[in-house]
Design an enzyme around this catalytic site. Structure first.
Site, short mmCIF file in Angstrom:
data_model
loop_
_atom_site.label_atom_id
_atom_site.label_comp_id
_atom_site.label_asym_id
_atom_site.label_seq_id
_atom_site.Cartn_x
_atom_site.Cartn_y
_atom_site.Cartn_z
N ALA A 35 -2.19 -3.54 -1.74
CA ALA A 35 -2.05 -4.48 -2.85
C ALA A 35 -2.52 -5.88 -2.45
O ALA A 35 -3.29 -6.51 -3.18
CB ALA A 35 -0.59 -4.52 -3.31
N PHE A 58 1.30 4.43 -5.17
CA PHE A 58 -0.06 3.96 -5.45
C PHE A 58 -0.64 3.37 -4.17
O PHE A 58 -0.08 2.43 -3.59
CB PHE A 58 -0.04 2.93 -6.58
CG PHE A 58 0.45 3.51 -7.87
CD1 PHE A 58 -0.44 4.09 -8.77
CD2 PHE A 58 1.80 3.52 -8.19
CE1 PHE A 58 0.00 4.65 -9.95
CE2 PHE A 58 2.25 4.07 -9.38
CZ PHE A 58 1.35 4.64 -10.25
N VAL A 70 4.04 0.58 -5.01
CA VAL A 70 2.69 0.10 -4.70
C VAL A 70 2.64 -0.28 -3.22
O VAL A 70 3.48 -1.04 -2.74
CB VAL A 70 2.37 -1.14 -5.58
CG1 VAL A 70 1.00 -1.69 -5.27
CG2 VAL A 70 2.50 -0.80 -7.05
N CYS A 71 1.67 0.25 -2.50
CA CYS A 71 1.53 -0.05 -1.07
C CYS A 71 1.24 -1.55 -0.87
O CYS A 71 0.29 -2.08 -1.42
CB CYS A 71 0.39 0.78 -0.48
SG CYS A 71 0.05 0.38 1.25
N VAL A 72 2.07 -2.20 -0.07
CA VAL A 72 1.97 -3.64 0.11
C VAL A 72 0.64 -4.05 0.74
O VAL A 72 0.00 -5.00 0.27
CB VAL A 72 3.16 -4.20 0.92
CG1 VAL A 72 3.22 -3.62 2.33
CG2 VAL A 72 3.13 -5.72 0.96
#
Length: 119
Positions: free
Chosen positions: A82, A39, A77-79
């Site tokens: 996010a 994501f 999830v891409c840090v």
């Protein structure tokens, strides 16, 4: 076939998340493996446990969580994306984890196909 999926759009602003989820379900039903869903950009909003859609609407976040639980799909999830959107470990829905872009690169290497949904 082993698939990696990239979701670039939020759960209720765009059809991308619904399409990615339905693609993943169909691929699994056809005997393929969905190895990872990454994501990215606004797609990280799919991971928020704070989402509360109306009772008569689909709960996209719960769909992804259930898919991860039932089929051992890695939901990443891409840090950076996010954190820009206020999503941290404490408000992630079940089955999601935060990590870096290396996970996207790894999916591109490990999977037979990397399919992107959204702009």
């Amino acid at each position: 076939m082993k698939f990696g999926i990239v979701v670039n759009e939020g759960p209720y602003q765009h059809q991308a998340s619904d399409s990615a989820y339905l693609f993943a379900k169909a691929a699994i039903a056809a005997g393929h493996e969905v190895w990872r869903v990454f994501f990215y950009h606004d797609g990280v909003n799919n991971a928020s446990r704070l989402t509360e859609p109306p009772q008569d609407d689909r709960n996209i976040v719960n769909r992804w969580s259930k898919l991860a639980d039932e089929h051992k799909v890695d939901l990443v999830v891409c840090v950076a994306a996010a954190l820009r959107r206020g999503i941290k470990d404490e408000n992630l829905a079940a089955g999601f984890r935060i990590s870096g872009l290396g996970q996207l690169v790894e999916a591109g290497i490990q999977c037979d196909r990397l399919v992107t949904f959204g702009d």
